[in-house]
Design a protein around this motif. Structure first.
Motif, PDB file in Angstrom:
ATOM      1  N   ALA A 267       0.832  -1.209   0.000  1.00  0.00           N
ATOM      2  CA  ALA A 267       0.000   0.000   0.000  1.00  0.00           C
ATOM      3  C   ALA A 267       0.866   1.258   0.000  1.00  0.00           C
ATOM      4  O   ALA A 267       0.488   2.290  -0.583  1.00  0.00           O
ATOM      5  CB  ALA A 267      -0.931   0.006   1.212  1.00  0.00           C
ATOM      6  N   PHE A 268       2.027   1.198   0.634  1.00  0.00           N
ATOM      7  CA  PHE A 268       2.928   2.347   0.680  1.00  0.00           C
ATOM      8  C   PHE A 268       3.634   2.590  -0.661  1.00  0.00           C
ATOM      9  O   PHE A 268       4.263   3.642  -0.849  1.00  0.00           O
ATOM     10  CB  PHE A 268       3.966   2.171   1.786  1.00  0.00           C
ATOM     11  CG  PHE A 268       3.556   2.730   3.123  1.00  0.00           C
ATOM     12  CD1 PHE A 268       2.407   3.500   3.258  1.00  0.00           C
ATOM     13  CD2 PHE A 268       4.334   2.514   4.256  1.00  0.00           C
ATOM     14  CE1 PHE A 268       2.034   4.032   4.494  1.00  0.00           C
ATOM     15  CE2 PHE A 268       3.971   3.049   5.498  1.00  0.00           C
ATOM     16  CZ  PHE A 268       2.816   3.806   5.603  1.00  0.00           C
ATOM     17  N   ALA A 269       3.572   1.619  -1.574  1.00  0.00           N
ATOM     18  CA  ALA A 269       4.207   1.778  -2.884  1.00  0.00           C
ATOM     19  C   ALA A 269       3.204   2.216  -3.953  1.00  0.00           C
ATOM     20  O   ALA A 269       3.565   2.357  -5.117  1.00  0.00           O
ATOM     21  CB  ALA A 269       4.878   0.477  -3.310  1.00  0.00           C
ATOM     22  N   GLY A 270       1.955   2.428  -3.551  1.00  0.00           N
ATOM     23  CA  GLY A 270       0.922   2.810  -4.514  1.00  0.00           C
ATOM     24  C   GLY A 270       0.678   4.304  -4.532  1.00  0.00           C
ATOM     25  O   GLY A 270       1.532   5.112  -4.165  1.00  0.00           O
ATOM     26  N   GLU A 271      -0.522   4.684  -4.943  1.00  0.00           N
ATOM     27  CA  GLU A 271      -0.921   6.082  -4.941  1.00  0.00           C
ATOM     28  C   GLU A 271      -2.413   6.173  -4.652  1.00  0.00           C
ATOM     29  O   GLU A 271      -3.175   5.245  -4.920  1.00  0.00           O
ATOM     30  CB  GLU A 271      -0.593   6.762  -6.269  1.00  0.00           C
ATOM     31  CG  GLU A 271      -1.210   6.116  -7.494  1.00  0.00           C
ATOM     32  CD  GLU A 271      -0.749   6.771  -8.786  1.00  0.00           C
ATOM     33  OE1 GLU A 271      -0.714   8.025  -8.817  1.00  0.00           O
ATOM     34  OE2 GLU A 271      -0.459   6.054  -9.754  1.00  0.00           O
ATOM     35  N   VAL A 272      -2.830   7.292  -4.052  1.00  0.00           N
ATOM     36  CA  VAL A 272      -4.231   7.510  -3.724  1.00  0.00           C
ATOM     37  C   VAL A 272      -4.886   8.263  -4.875  1.00  0.00           C
ATOM     38  O   VAL A 272      -4.431   9.335  -5.271  1.00  0.00           O
ATOM     39  CB  VAL A 272      -4.386   8.303  -2.404  1.00  0.00           C
ATOM     40  CG1 VAL A 272      -5.855   8.592  -2.125  1.00  0.00           C
ATOM     41  CG2 VAL A 272      -3.778   7.522  -1.248  1.00  0.00           C
ATOM     42  N   VAL A 273      -5.946   7.676  -5.409  1.00  0.00           N
ATOM     43  CA  VAL A 273      -6.687   8.293  -6.519  1.00  0.00           C
ATOM     44  C   VAL A 273      -8.177   8.231  -6.194  1.00  0.00           C
ATOM     45  O   VAL A 273      -8.617   7.497  -5.299  1.00  0.00           O
ATOM     46  CB  VAL A 273      -6.402   7.575  -7.851  1.00  0.00           C
ATOM     47  CG1 VAL A 273      -4.944   7.735  -8.252  1.00  0.00           C
ATOM     48  CG2 VAL A 273      -6.753   6.101  -7.754  1.00  0.00           C
ATOM     49  N   GLN A 274      -8.981   8.979  -6.930  1.00  0.00           N
ATOM     50  CA  GLN A 274     -10.425   8.996  -6.700  1.00  0.00           C
ATOM     51  C   GLN A 274     -11.116   7.936  -7.545  1.00  0.00           C
ATOM     52  O   GLN A 274     -10.760   7.715  -8.706  1.00  0.00           O
ATOM     53  CB  GLN A 274     -11.005  10.369  -7.018  1.00  0.00           C
ATOM     54  CG  GLN A 274     -10.675  11.424  -5.987  1.00  0.00           C
ATOM     55  CD  GLN A 274     -11.496  12.687  -6.186  1.00  0.00           C
ATOM     56  OE1 GLN A 274     -11.976  12.974  -7.271  1.00  0.00           O
ATOM     57  NE2 GLN A 274     -11.660  13.459  -5.123  1.00  0.00           N
ATOM     58  N   ASN A 275     -12.136   7.305  -6.951  1.00  0.00           N
ATOM     59  CA  ASN A 275     -12.934   6.348  -7.710  1.00  0.00           C
ATOM     60  C   ASN A 275     -14.101   7.067  -8.406  1.00  0.00           C
ATOM     61  O   ASN A 275     -14.171   8.303  -8.396  1.00  0.00           O
ATOM     62  CB  ASN A 275     -13.423   5.202  -6.811  1.00  0.00           C
ATOM     63  CG  ASN A 275     -14.327   5.689  -5.679  1.00  0.00           C
ATOM     64  OD1 ASN A 275     -14.887   6.790  -5.716  1.00  0.00           O
ATOM     65  ND2 ASN A 275     -14.475   4.858  -4.647  1.00  0.00           N
ATOM     66  N   SER A 276     -15.017   6.315  -8.956  1.00  0.00           N
ATOM     67  CA  SER A 276     -16.082   6.903  -9.775  1.00  0.00           C
ATOM     68  C   SER A 276     -17.048   7.778  -8.993  1.00  0.00           C
ATOM     69  O   SER A 276     -17.725   8.634  -9.570  1.00  0.00           O
ATOM     70  CB  SER A 276     -16.865   5.787 -10.477  1.00  0.00           C
ATOM     71  OG  SER A 276     -17.429   4.895  -9.511  1.00  0.00           O
ATOM     72  N   VAL A 277     -17.132   7.600  -7.674  1.00  0.00           N
ATOM     73  CA  VAL A 277     -18.034   8.432  -6.864  1.00  0.00           C
ATOM     74  C   VAL A 277     -17.268   9.509  -6.097  1.00  0.00           C
ATOM     75  O   VAL A 277     -17.822  10.168  -5.225  1.00  0.00           O
ATOM     76  CB  VAL A 277     -18.886   7.575  -5.895  1.00  0.00           C
ATOM     77  CG1 VAL A 277     -19.817   6.660  -6.664  1.00  0.00           C
ATOM     78  CG2 VAL A 277     -18.006   6.785  -4.928  1.00  0.00           C
ATOM     79  N   GLY A 278     -15.983   9.653  -6.404  1.00  0.00           N
ATOM     80  CA  GLY A 278     -15.189  10.715  -5.807  1.00  0.00           C
ATOM     81  C   GLY A 278     -14.524  10.366  -4.497  1.00  0.00           C
ATOM     82  O   GLY A 278     -13.943  11.245  -3.844  1.00  0.00           O
ATOM     83  N   GLU A 279     -14.591   9.088  -4.086  1.00  0.00           N
ATOM     84  CA  GLU A 279     -13.937   8.673  -2.844  1.00  0.00           C
ATOM     85  C   GLU A 279     -12.494   8.259  -3.119  1.00  0.00           C
ATOM     86  O   GLU A 279     -12.198   7.702  -4.184  1.00  0.00           O
ATOM     87  CB  GLU A 279     -14.680   7.506  -2.208  1.00  0.00           C
ATOM     88  CG  GLU A 279     -16.043   7.867  -1.664  1.00  0.00           C
ATOM     89  CD  GLU A 279     -16.739   6.681  -1.020  1.00  0.00           C
ATOM     90  OE1 GLU A 279     -17.502   6.887  -0.070  1.00  0.00           O
ATOM     91  OE2 GLU A 279     -16.503   5.536  -1.468  1.00  0.00           O
ATOM     92  N   PRO A 280     -11.581   8.517  -2.170  1.00  0.00           N
ATOM     93  CA  PRO A 280     -10.196   8.078  -2.373  1.00  0.00           C
ATOM     94  C   PRO A 280     -10.055   6.568  -2.240  1.00  0.00           C
ATOM     95  O   PRO A 280     -10.713   5.935  -1.416  1.00  0.00           O
ATOM     96  CB  PRO A 280      -9.437   8.804  -1.258  1.00  0.00           C
ATOM     97  CG  PRO A 280     -10.455   9.049  -0.191  1.00  0.00           C
ATOM     98  CD  PRO A 280     -11.762   9.247  -0.902  1.00  0.00           C
ATOM     99  N   GLU A 281      -9.218   5.993  -3.085  1.00  0.00           N
ATOM    100  CA  GLU A 281      -8.847   4.589  -3.013  1.00  0.00           C
ATOM    101  C   GLU A 281      -7.357   4.477  -3.283  1.00  0.00           C
ATOM    102  O   GLU A 281      -6.743   5.403  -3.814  1.00  0.00           O
ATOM    103  CB  GLU A 281      -9.624   3.747  -4.046  1.00  0.00           C
ATOM    104  CG  GLU A 281     -11.101   3.575  -3.733  1.00  0.00           C
ATOM    105  CD  GLU A 281     -11.753   2.544  -4.651  1.00  0.00           C
ATOM    106  OE1 GLU A 281     -11.096   2.095  -5.614  1.00  0.00           O
ATOM    107  OE2 GLU A 281     -12.921   2.194  -4.404  1.00  0.00           O
ATOM    108  N   ILE A 282      -6.774   3.337  -2.906  1.00  0.00           N
ATOM    109  CA  ILE A 282      -5.353   3.120  -3.160  1.00  0.00           C
ATOM    110  C   ILE A 282      -5.206   2.306  -4.440  1.00  0.00           C
ATOM    111  O   ILE A 282      -5.742   1.198  -4.548  1.00  0.00           O
ATOM    112  CB  ILE A 282      -4.675   2.375  -2.003  1.00  0.00           C
ATOM    113  CG1 ILE A 282      -4.920   3.077  -0.670  1.00  0.00           C
ATOM    114  CG2 ILE A 282      -3.170   2.255  -2.257  1.00  0.00           C
ATOM    115  CD1 ILE A 282      -4.450   2.296   0.542  1.00  0.00           C
TER     116      ILE A 282
END
Length: 461
Positions: free
Chosen positions: A80-95
């Motif tokens: 998880a620390f090697a990923g990035e936080v992006v928004q999903n289709s409803v605008g919530e953050p996901e990894i």
């Protein structure tokens, strides 16, 4: 107290920037944040360690190589620390677990460790020794000091991990660096924090948390208004025991954290009176870790929650009259701290909080004391760092002489984190992020108790 000096102003030069990815290829996939992760704003947490020893006389380049090699290995399990936080289709953050990697910075600071002004991290740590995390989840900076000593610092996205999780990672990283097996492999099983069907929400949660759509417009600070500053202090075990005795009654012994929190609450109230503030109320929150609360005798779940990687936090708070806090004895204030904590140290509280988030999704929520805690008067939050594993973060050249979190969290309230001293003798190191006026009063009123952190208390020679 703590006048500036040579350790406040030094030149930092970056010699190398690179990206360290997990050593094994990882399949790209989306990892949702849990409902408790979704309560965290997009803020970064800093942590740093000062190494005054080098038992094998390694060069800086050799130590940086050890750090990077072990980092590439430990990211396989802590992906998880090697990923990035992006928004999903409803605008919530996901990894997005895509092994984008960790930015690793190597630098040189024109200062000796014994001259580094750790008391004032705003000038020496912020923006210098703790890396600025940009587009990734995690960043590392290794800094060689003029004396040949080493500072290892990290910055991570709080939405991905709480301090408990970060501590697990730091210990695992150090274990891998010494070719040891990872003692506590992380679990990212989000089903452990699933909401109930149907949910059950206690009305008290609406007093503690608020959907961001209901937040009042942000306040614009006045040019002459007080502002938050960061300082680091030292408290001896003997002084803590004395404080605990003062905060306890014959029939009930308060914990050191309750006692210390009560003491600070009285100081903040006294500061409000000294400044002739028109605010009559003051609030204090205490961060509660829900891992042990959610277990409730289930040994299998205890093992899973003990290695759970993510946020499992709540911030209950109390509100009292400034005058009353100032006038009442410390034991009365400690009782009030214990009272507001009682309702939040239960399994039902955390299950209800998970349900509260679910009921408001996709609108995010925030702890009220974080976003508008000082609306009615001074407010701050205490977070226990007693699991801070400074003595275990040994990458092969000796344990650090000092370590601390650094978290100017951007909230409306202050933030305080007491941590164990690396000496292991019961002393505390305390990171404080409070209003300048509060800090000045505390330093006068508690000069015998809270002392600015200097190399006098640490083995830096």
């Amino acid at each position: 107290m703590g006048a500036g000096g040579v350790g406040d102003q030094f030149i930092l030069s970056v010699s190398k920037r690179e990206v360290v990815a997990a050593v094994l290829p990882l399949q790209e996939y989306w990892l949702p944040l849990s409902n408790l992760d979704l309560l965290l704003p997009p803020v970064d947490v800093g942590v740093f360690f000062c190494y005054e020893k080098n038992v094998h006389n390694l060069t800086f380049e050799s130590m940086a190589s050890v750090l990077k090699k072990a980092l590439a290995q430990v990211l396989v399990s802590h992906y998880a620390f090697a990923g990035e936080v992006v928004q999903n289709s409803v605008g919530e953050p996901e990894i997005l677990c895509n092994n984008r990697g960790v930015e690793f910075v190597e630098a040189f600071a024109e200062v000796e460790l014994r001259d580094l002004n750790l008391y004032n991290p705003d000038d020496t740590i912020e923006g210098k020794l703790v890396p600025e995390k940009k587009h990734r989840v995690f960043a590392v900076q290794a800094t060689e000091l003029r004396c040949g000593r080493l500072v290892v610092a990290c910055s991570f996205d709080h939405r991905v991990a709480d301090a408990y999780s970060a501590n697990m990672f730091l210990v695992s990283w150090a274990e891998v660096a010494q070719s040891k097996p990872i003692s506590s492999p992380p679990s990212l099983r989000r089903s452990l924090l699933n909401p109930r069907r149907p949910g059950s929400i206690h009305p008290s949660l609406d007093d503690m948390y608020i959907p961001v759509t209901k937040l009042p417009p942000p306040k614009h600070p006045q040019p002459d208004s007080d502002h938050l500053i960061s300082r680091i202090y030292y408290i001896t075990a003997e002084q803590l025991s004395q404080l605990q005795s003062l905060a306890s009654t014959k029939g009930c012994r308060r914990t050191k954290l309750e006692s210390f929190s009560a003491f600070l609450w009285k100081m903040v109230a006294r500061s409000a009176i000294a400044q002739s503030a028109d605010k009559k109320m003051t609030k204090m929150g205490v961060v509660v870790d829900g891992r042990t609360r959610l277990i409730e005798g289930d040994e299998h779940k205890a093992s899973l929650m003990g290695s759970y990687f993510g946020n499992v936090l709540s911030i209950p708070y109390g509100a009292e009259q400034v005058d009353e806090l100032n006038e009442k004895p410390l034991e009365w204030v400690a009782d009030k701290v214990h009272e507001f904590l009682e309702g939040a140290v239960t399994k039902e509280h955390f299950l209800g909080l998970i349900d509260w988030v679910e009921a408001h999704r996709p609108v995010p929520g925030l702890a009220k004391i974080y976003c508008n805690g000082s609306e009615d008067g001074p407010a701050f939050v205490v977070s226990s760092g007693q699991r801070f594993p400074a003595c275990k973060v040994d990458f092969g050249w000796g344990m650090p002489g000092f370590g601390s979190y650094h978290f100017p969290w951007g909230g409306d309230a202050g933030y305080v984190m007491p941590m164990p001293s690396p000496t292991g003798n019961g002393d505390w190191v305390v990171y404080m992020h409070l209003l300048k006026g509060q800090v000045e009063l505390i330093e006068v009123e508690a000069a015998h108790f809270l002392r600015p952190l200097t190399s006098t208390y640490l083995n830096f020679y």
